[in-house]
Design an enzyme around this catalytic site. Structure first.
Site, PDB file in Angstrom:
ATOM      1  N   LYS A  14       0.730  -1.090  -0.036  1.00 47.75           N
ATOM      2  CA  LYS A  14      -0.040   0.139  -0.100  1.00 47.75           C
ATOM      3  C   LYS A  14       0.857   1.016  -0.087  1.00 47.75           C
ATOM      4  O   LYS A  14       1.721   1.474   0.918  1.00 47.75           O
ATOM      5  CB  LYS A  14      -0.955  -0.094   1.446  1.00 47.75           C
TER       6      LYS A  14
ATOM      7  N   LYS B 290      -2.319  -1.540  -3.650  1.00 46.35           N
ATOM      8  CA  LYS B 290      -3.245  -0.158  -3.521  1.00 46.35           C
ATOM      9  C   LYS B 290      -2.318   1.039  -3.661  1.00 46.35           C
ATOM     10  O   LYS B 290      -1.272   1.164  -3.032  1.00 46.35           O
ATOM     11  CB  LYS B 290      -3.918  -0.457  -2.352  1.00 46.35           C
TER      12      LYS B 290
END
Ligand code: PBG
Length: 334
Positions: free
Chosen positions: A202, A257
């Site tokens: 992330k 992400k």
């Protein structure tokens, strides 16, 4: 590729592009209802449908309203949802205590959704930002996010959500060691089959802006960004390292992400580890598609389908997308 490349004109690449049925037969990827996870924002109240200014057509729903809103997507084949709470300001503090309350908004939502739709998969976000006055994913000590102190809260949060009946816990906080400590907590508390879907890679991204508005955690205070725990977007090897650690610690699935600007990471991760890999088409990507289509002669539905198809082509097994409800309708009709 190890075939001998024929030269023009014995090879004409356009032959197989000439008719729809040919294009269909030779397509290497496809999207189906089984590839989609719907991220949903929830809020306290009765029959609430709250518009989110940063994300046109996305709403926050109260739990009772959520049950109604789920009916149609489930009929169309929705497999799973990912729940994100907007917590009332008076329940926030500097330790994320409400995240571990077995009667909090998320726990009540899990129980209600499960009682109405037992087969729908429920993914819960393990992170503290919606519960924190300062909007960060961890506990602050001085001017730092304290990793190991945060782990103590995260493992409680994961256990509370698991006990409320969710199917998957998804740590998105990016503290070191959180997957391991969550896995150990689940094992020792009789939750051996709880799936961990880790936000393994992330990045500290500007594309989360609209989401932070949706959960009302947009004003980071004291430390103004999340760069001391989320990844530097200049790095790719580091993502492989993060993923390897999470898998070793007990993650069953991984998330990359943001999504679209990070397809190289999805591709690399799938190739290197071959584990169930998901991409998150985040709020900023959503808002970009929506706002560009209204102004620039871009066909919104075409852009949405193309974006999801490209996730699949890059190697993603599935995508978390705010477009899931309209994608389900599209897939039904096409
Ligand atoms: C918080 C969290 C964020 C998102 C999902 N979980 C925001 C952040 O890390 O600041 C972003 C999702 C989106 O932008 O759609 N742990």
């Amino acid at each position: 590729m190890n075939y001998v490349l024929k030269k023009f004109p014995s090879s004409r690449m356009r032959r197989l592009r000439m008719k729809p049925f040919l294009r269909n037969l030779v397509s290497e990827n496809s999207i189906s209802v089984n590839d989609l996870i719907w991220p949903i924002f929830i809020v306290e109240g009765k029959n609430e449908i709250q518009k989110i200014t940063s994300m046109p057509y996305v709403n926050r729903f109260s739990i009772d309203r959520l049950i109604v809103e789920l009916e149609k997507p489930i009929k169309l084949g929705l497999q799973a949802i990912a729940l994100f709470p907007q917590i009332n300001a008076d329940l926030k503090d500097d330790n994320g205590i409400y995240a571990c309350d077995p009667n909090n908004l998320i726990c009540r939502a899990i129980q209600k959704v499960k009682s109405c739709y037992p087969d729908l998969g429920i993914i819960t976000d393990i992170a503290l930002d919606p519960y924190m006055t300062h909007g960060h994913d961890g506990i602050m000590v001085g001017d730092k996010i304290a990793n190991d102190k945060t782990l103590e809260i995260l493992k409680k949060q994961a256990l509370v959500f698991a006990e409320a009946g969710c199917d998957i816990v998804a740590p998105s906080d990016m503290m070191d060691g959180r997957v391991g400590i969550i896995r150990e907590t689940l094992e020792t508390n009789g939750m051996k089959d709880m799936v961990i879907m880790s936000y393994a890679a992330k990045y500290a991204s500007s594309f989360y802006g609209p989401f932070r508005n949706a959960v009302k955690a947009q004003k980071l205070t004291r430390i103004l960004d999340k760069k001391s725990y989320q990844m530097n977007y200049l790095n790719s090897d580091e993502a492989m390292h993060e993923i390897a650690l999470d898998l070793n610690e007990g993650a069953d699935m991984i998330i990359i992400k943001p999504g679209m600007p990070y397809l190289d990471i999805v591709y690399r991760a799938k190739n290197q580890f071959g584990v169930p890999t998901f991409a998150y088409q985040v709020s900023g990507e959503y808002s970009m598609i929506i706002s560009s289509s209204s102004s620039n002669n871009l066909n919104e539905m075409d852009m949405i389908i193309e974006s999801i198809s490209c996730f699949k082509r890059s190697g993603a097994d599935g995508v978390l997308s705010y477009f899931t409800p309209i994608l389900l309708e599209y897939l039904k009709n096409n």
